[in-house]
Write a protein that holds these residues in place. Structure first.
Motif, PDB file in Angstrom:
ATOM      1  N   UNK A   1       0.862  -1.182   0.000  1.00 43.49           N
ATOM      2  CA  UNK A   1       0.000   0.000   0.000  1.00 43.49           C
ATOM      3  C   UNK A   1       0.898   1.233   0.000  1.00 43.49           C
ATOM      4  N   UNK A   2       1.259   1.648  -1.196  1.00 45.23           N
ATOM      5  CA  UNK A   2       2.159   2.795  -1.379  1.00 45.23           C
ATOM      6  C   UNK A   2       1.770   3.520  -2.664  1.00 45.23           C
ATOM      7  N   UNK A   3       2.226   4.747  -2.794  1.00 48.51           N
ATOM      8  CA  UNK A   3       2.065   5.470  -4.048  1.00 48.51           C
ATOM      9  C   UNK A   3       3.061   4.914  -5.063  1.00 48.51           C
ATOM     10  N   UNK A   4       2.591   4.590  -6.228  1.00 48.70           N
ATOM     11  CA  UNK A   4       3.454   4.055  -7.280  1.00 48.70           C
ATOM     12  C   UNK A   4       2.911   4.482  -8.635  1.00 48.70           C
ATOM     13  N   UNK A   5       3.772   4.471  -9.644  1.00 47.18           N
ATOM     14  CA  UNK A   5       3.356   4.890 -10.978  1.00 47.18           C
ATOM     15  C   UNK A   5       2.462   3.854 -11.658  1.00 47.18           C
TER      16      UNK A   5
END
Length: 420
Positions: A186-190
């Motif tokens: 659960x992280x910001x990713x492209x």
């Protein structure tokens, strides 16, 4: 006798005049600025009289997008039984050897077919043969950067859960199939998934359910099955010789309806592969296509360039006339009520629920086909006089959005409904 002949001749001449008036009216409608910088084809056919009513670029090739699924539907209808095969197997020395047949329904989030899993739960030593698919995982001409989008799952011999990982944060992290839960960050990713690994990324700020295709290699399929069955699966490189038995699952019509109404690309691709299992042990959608074109569709006027089951590829090329040819065969072979229920209905169901509404009574039962700068609609039109007409309306290479195209299509279809 002369009186009867004269009456029939008069009816024929009136019909011919009416058809010419219809064709002239529609052709004039295309002579405006909206259609000037795009490519449009329109073919309308009366299956009762056998008359071609309109052919405006009807024999020209277009990018069909998901209208390709009409050909896939016909292939599946022709080759597959009423209940779809889910698995082939042989028992040897108290061990079971299994191989997939491409069925898309097993544990699918919407179709929920558990017939294969129920069967395997009663087996002890399971050997999985996973090299019987000849097709590539991604179709010819598919966009490479769609690999992590819900509408472009990989093609496989033994699909599970629609070849999709479903993720939802909710009160706690939900992942299905649960086998992949440890692979979700659960992280910001492209991207929503690593390109070459089953590592998934869920944006912490978004609370919606996310669907992401997983890589369908043998280790992933083996792991998912072991997690469900709570027993070891052995991968094998050879399948025993002998007569294979088949497990059957859910009704075919329920799968066809899902494919056509919501334009499900995964189901379309897998149905083409599944169809090939009725022809050969080596799964190949291409072989199913070749068989249908050579045999059942041998009379088609313009042979299509048909490269996938879903229409995701821009390599596909079909004419409006060829679409109507297949639609007419479906109309002859499937009861009308069943057929119209499989297709989206204007103003009521599927991808045209909000379009082509028809005021009080629905009048369009048709498959959409949408890619950027392309919108096609092919299917059946019910006129106010009670006639059923078959049509294909194809629009390619416009610069704006499809909403404007639909606005210009609607009055033409309504005019035919009201005047024929």
């Amino acid at each position: 006798m002369k009186k009867i002949y004269f009456t029939l001749l008069t009816i024929a001449l009136i019909g011919c005049a009416s058809n010419k008036k219809l064709s002239k009216q529609i052709n004039q409608s295309f002579d405006n600025d909206f259609y000037k910088n795009q490519f449009t084809g329109f073919f309308v056919y009366n299956p009762t009289s056998g008359d071609t009513l309109i052919s405006y670029n009807g024999d020209k090739y277009f990018t069909p997008a998901s209208n390709t699924k009409i050909f896939t539907l016909y292939t599946a209808h022709t080759l597959l039984p009423e209940n779809l095969p889910t698995l082939k197997y042989i028992v040897e020395n108290n061990e079971i050897y299994i191989e997939g047949v491409g069925n898309p329904a097993s544990l699918h989030p919407y179709l929920k077919d558990s017939s294969m899993i129920d069967f395997l739960k009663n087996q002890q030593k399971i050997n999985l043969f996973y090299t019987n698919l000849e097709d590539t995982k991604l179709g010819p001409g598919w966009s490479w950067d769609d690999y992590d989008t819900y509408y472009a799952p990989e093609r496989s011999a033994l699909p599970l859960y629609g070849n999709i990982v479903t993720m939802d944060q909710g009160d706690s992290l939900f992942v299905s199939p649960s086998y992949f839960k440890e692979n979700v960050s659960v992280i910001n990713a492209n991207r929503r998934r690593s390109m070459h690994e089953n590592k998934f990324y869920l944006n912490p700020s978004k609370k919606d359910t996310v669907e992401v295709p997983y890589i369908t290699d043998s280790s992933a399929v083996k792991g998912i099955l072991e997690d469900i069955l709570k027993k070891k699966i052995t991968l094998v490189t050879e399948f025993p010789k002998g007569e294979k038995k088949t497990i059957y699952g859910i009704k075919a019509d329920s799968v066809y309806k899902r494919m056509m109404r919501v334009s499900d690309n995964f189901i379309a691709e897998q149905l083409l592969i599944l169809s090939s299992s009725m022809l050969t042990d080596t799964l190949s959608g291409h072989k199913a296509q070749e068989y249908i074109l050579k045999n059942e569709l041998a009379g088609i006027q313009q042979n299509p360039r048909w490269v996938d089951g879903s229409g995701l590829s821009r390599y596909n090329l079909f004419t409006p006339e060829s679409m109507v040819f297949v639609l007419n065969k479906l109309y002859k072979e499937i009861p009308k009520e069943t057929l119209f229920d499989i297709f989206p209905t204007g103003g009521e169901t599927g991808t045209i629920k909000n379009y082509f509404k028809g005021n009080l009574e629905p009048y369009i039962h048709a498959k959409t086909g949408t890619l950027s700068n392309n919108y096609c609609l092919s299917g059946y039109l019910e006129t106010k006089s009670g006639e059923i007409l078959i049509f294909s309306f194809m629009n390619n290479h416009y610069r704006g959005g499809s909403t404007e195209v639909k606005k210009h299509m609607t009055p033409l279809l309504e005019w035919i409904r009201d005047h024929y």
